[in-house]
Design a protein around this motif. Sequence first.
Motif, PDB file in Angstrom:
ATOM      1  N   GLY A   1      33.984  42.996  37.326  1.00 60.91           N
ATOM      2  CA  GLY A   1      33.743  43.300  38.544  1.00 60.91           C
ATOM      3  C   GLY A   1      34.596  43.511  39.474  1.00 60.91           C
ATOM      4  O   GLY A   1      34.442  43.305  40.813  1.00 60.91           O
TER       5      GLY A   1
ATOM      6  N   ARG B   1      27.955  37.335  34.689  1.00 57.50           N
ATOM      7  CA  ARG B   1      28.689  36.040  34.522  1.00 57.50           C
ATOM      8  C   ARG B   1      30.035  36.273  35.271  1.00 57.50           C
ATOM      9  O   ARG B   1      30.844  36.950  34.663  1.00 57.50           O
ATOM     10  CB  ARG B   1      28.605  35.012  33.471  1.00 57.50           C
ATOM     11  CG  ARG B   1      29.410  35.463  32.205  1.00 57.50           C
ATOM     12  CD  ARG B   1      28.981  34.641  30.942  1.00 57.50           C
ATOM     13  NE  ARG B   1      29.663  35.194  29.968  1.00 57.50           N
ATOM     14  CZ  ARG B   1      30.828  34.375  29.482  1.00 57.50           C
ATOM     15  NH1 ARG B   1      31.275  33.350  29.882  1.00 57.50           N
ATOM     16  NH2 ARG B   1      31.375  34.933  28.389  1.00 57.50           N
ATOM     17  N   TYR B   2      30.643  35.348  36.033  1.00 63.18           N
ATOM     18  CA  TYR B   2      32.103  35.219  36.718  1.00 63.18           C
ATOM     19  C   TYR B   2      32.445  33.963  36.552  1.00 63.18           C
ATOM     20  O   TYR B   2      31.977  32.985  37.269  1.00 63.18           O
ATOM     21  CB  TYR B   2      32.143  35.979  37.903  1.00 63.18           C
ATOM     22  CG  TYR B   2      31.555  37.477  38.015  1.00 63.18           C
ATOM     23  CD1 TYR B   2      32.408  38.331  37.688  1.00 63.18           C
ATOM     24  CD2 TYR B   2      30.465  37.788  38.541  1.00 63.18           C
ATOM     25  CE1 TYR B   2      32.083  39.771  37.725  1.00 63.18           C
ATOM     26  CE2 TYR B   2      29.887  39.078  38.815  1.00 63.18           C
ATOM     27  CZ  TYR B   2      30.798  40.057  38.358  1.00 63.18           C
ATOM     28  OH  TYR B   2      30.359  41.547  38.369  1.00 63.18           O
ATOM     29  N   SER B   3      33.532  33.709  35.603  1.00 64.01           N
ATOM     30  CA  SER B   3      34.120  32.396  35.447  1.00 64.01           C
ATOM     31  C   SER B   3      35.416  32.525  34.741  1.00 64.01           C
ATOM     32  O   SER B   3      35.807  33.530  34.333  1.00 64.01           O
ATOM     33  CB  SER B   3      33.052  31.480  34.295  1.00 64.01           C
ATOM     34  OG  SER B   3      33.028  32.278  33.234  1.00 64.01           O
TER      35      SER B   3
ATOM     36  N   ALA C   1      34.366  39.968  49.390  1.00 62.47           N
ATOM     37  CA  ALA C   1      33.201  40.415  48.580  1.00 62.47           C
ATOM     38  C   ALA C   1      32.830  41.897  49.316  1.00 62.47           C
ATOM     39  O   ALA C   1      32.142  42.434  48.359  1.00 62.47           O
ATOM     40  CB  ALA C   1      32.037  39.447  48.829  1.00 62.47           C
TER      41      ALA C   1
ATOM     42  N   SER D   1      30.282  44.179  42.956  1.00 64.97           N
ATOM     43  CA  SER D   1      29.888  43.033  42.147  1.00 64.97           C
ATOM     44  C   SER D   1      29.890  41.814  42.514  1.00 64.97           C
ATOM     45  O   SER D   1      29.054  40.846  42.589  1.00 64.97           O
ATOM     46  CB  SER D   1      30.472  43.342  40.787  1.00 64.97           C
ATOM     47  OG  SER D   1      30.193  44.522  40.175  1.00 64.97           O
ATOM     48  N   LEU D   2      31.228  41.365  42.760  1.00 64.94           N
ATOM     49  CA  LEU D   2      31.239  39.794  43.280  1.00 64.94           C
ATOM     50  C   LEU D   2      30.632  39.683  44.511  1.00 64.94           C
ATOM     51  O   LEU D   2      31.008  40.229  45.486  1.00 64.94           O
ATOM     52  CB  LEU D   2      32.910  39.344  43.192  1.00 64.94           C
ATOM     53  CG  LEU D   2      33.311  39.009  41.770  1.00 64.94           C
ATOM     54  CD1 LEU D   2      33.481  40.086  40.871  1.00 64.94           C
ATOM     55  CD2 LEU D   2      34.597  38.051  42.064  1.00 64.94           C
ATOM     56  N   THR D   3      29.857  38.525  44.635  1.00 63.91           N
ATOM     57  CA  THR D   3      29.367  37.978  46.014  1.00 63.91           C
ATOM     58  C   THR D   3      30.230  36.891  46.285  1.00 63.91           C
ATOM     59  O   THR D   3      31.325  36.590  45.758  1.00 63.91           O
ATOM     60  CB  THR D   3      27.937  37.430  45.926  1.00 63.91           C
ATOM     61  OG1 THR D   3      28.241  36.023  45.214  1.00 63.91           O
ATOM     62  CG2 THR D   3      27.197  38.587  45.160  1.00 63.91           C
TER      63      THR D   3
ATOM     64  N   GLU E   1      29.454  34.032  47.242  1.00 61.83           N
ATOM     65  CA  GLU E   1      29.230  32.698  46.425  1.00 61.83           C
ATOM     66  C   GLU E   1      30.060  32.775  45.061  1.00 61.83           C
ATOM     67  O   GLU E   1      30.373  31.695  44.749  1.00 61.83           O
ATOM     68  CB  GLU E   1      27.679  32.722  46.023  1.00 61.83           C
ATOM     69  CG  GLU E   1      26.918  32.224  47.399  1.00 61.83           C
ATOM     70  CD  GLU E   1      27.213  30.808  47.896  1.00 61.83           C
ATOM     71  OE1 GLU E   1      27.626  30.017  47.489  1.00 61.83           O
ATOM     72  OE2 GLU E   1      27.545  30.819  49.035  1.00 61.83           O
ATOM     73  N   ASP E   2      29.975  34.010  44.352  1.00 62.81           N
ATOM     74  CA  ASP E   2      30.697  33.908  43.266  1.00 62.81           C
ATOM     75  C   ASP E   2      32.148  33.417  43.358  1.00 62.81           C
ATOM     76  O   ASP E   2      33.017  32.823  42.851  1.00 62.81           O
ATOM     77  CB  ASP E   2      30.827  35.421  42.719  1.00 62.81           C
ATOM     78  CG  ASP E   2      29.539  35.991  42.036  1.00 62.81           C
ATOM     79  OD1 ASP E   2      28.844  35.101  41.658  1.00 62.81           O
ATOM     80  OD2 ASP E   2      29.094  37.148  42.295  1.00 62.81           O
TER      81      ASP E   2
ATOM     82  N   GLY F   1      32.759  29.786  44.367  1.00 62.29           N
ATOM     83  CA  GLY F   1      32.617  29.066  43.024  1.00 62.29           C
ATOM     84  C   GLY F   1      33.744  29.223  42.121  1.00 62.29           C
ATOM     85  O   GLY F   1      34.360  28.222  41.545  1.00 62.29           O
ATOM     86  N   LEU F   2      34.386  30.516  42.168  1.00 58.42           N
ATOM     87  CA  LEU F   2      35.521  30.534  41.293  1.00 58.42           C
ATOM     88  C   LEU F   2      36.763  29.851  41.991  1.00 58.42           C
ATOM     89  O   LEU F   2      37.657  29.249  41.314  1.00 58.42           O
ATOM     90  CB  LEU F   2      35.986  32.153  41.335  1.00 58.42           C
ATOM     91  CG  LEU F   2      35.026  32.911  40.380  1.00 58.42           C
ATOM     92  CD1 LEU F   2      35.237  34.496  40.430  1.00 58.42           C
ATOM     93  CD2 LEU F   2      35.369  32.499  38.800  1.00 58.42           C
TER      94      LEU F   2
END
Length: 257
Positions: A65, A74-76, A153, A158-160, A162-163, A166-167
């Motif tokens: 991303g 998924r982004y984690s 963002a 890709s990354l929002t 919210e992503d 959250g990260l």
Amino acid sequence: MTVRSDSGIQCFTVRHDGVAIPVSRGGRGRPLVLCPGLNCTQADLHELVSLLRRDHDVVTFDLRGHGLASPAERYSFDAFLGDLVAVMAELDLPSAPVLVGYSLGADLAVHFAAERPGTVAGLVLIDGANPLPEPFLTEADLAEFRAIAEAEAARHASLTAEDIVGLGLEMDVVRGQVLDRYQRIDLPVHVIASTAIAGDSTEGRAPRHNRLWRAGVERLIREQPRISADWIDADHGLVFTHAPDVAEIIRSRLVPC
């Protein structure tokens, strides 16, 4: 397929978990793998990479991303760690590399080394993997952090926001447990930390964040006295604003092969 540029830089792609991860390698000397952090690409680290390639065989890449890497479902933290594992598995290096991580990349480096002993020769951790004594982000921080996340963002396809939020919250949990990972590592480890990660403002959330960041590094050195540290008078952008200083510390602190 590996492509070599006119400047001698090798470029190739590692495919993992449905993601295409662009990797570049160039320079000469001791192998070094540089892992970028959240909202950071290998292109952003160009100055630091160029300086290190003068006397290191440097590998760097983009996390899912980010930059030229493809989007992911998924982004984690674990997903990003999987990207680092996949890249390391594809490298054909003459000896175990020094693993350098910036921000989130530093946390990835610590987890990688703790889980895979014997695969790296040492760690340099730049403004990350900090065992914070309390969460960095509180309810009072979220509105400001969300605004920062929205701006970041906009730089990514890709990354929002919210992503990214959250990260950020996930990283507080990861860093709350990182001392356990350090205890599993029997390697030279050096930390490079900013003196004012949140900037030099005396108002708002910055003073608390700066005190908390320093307290975390001091806690690490106190509980792991074999780990050394250097401070750079800068904020979290130290790899961009102080790239020559960072490169010189890396060179001077690494134990020769």
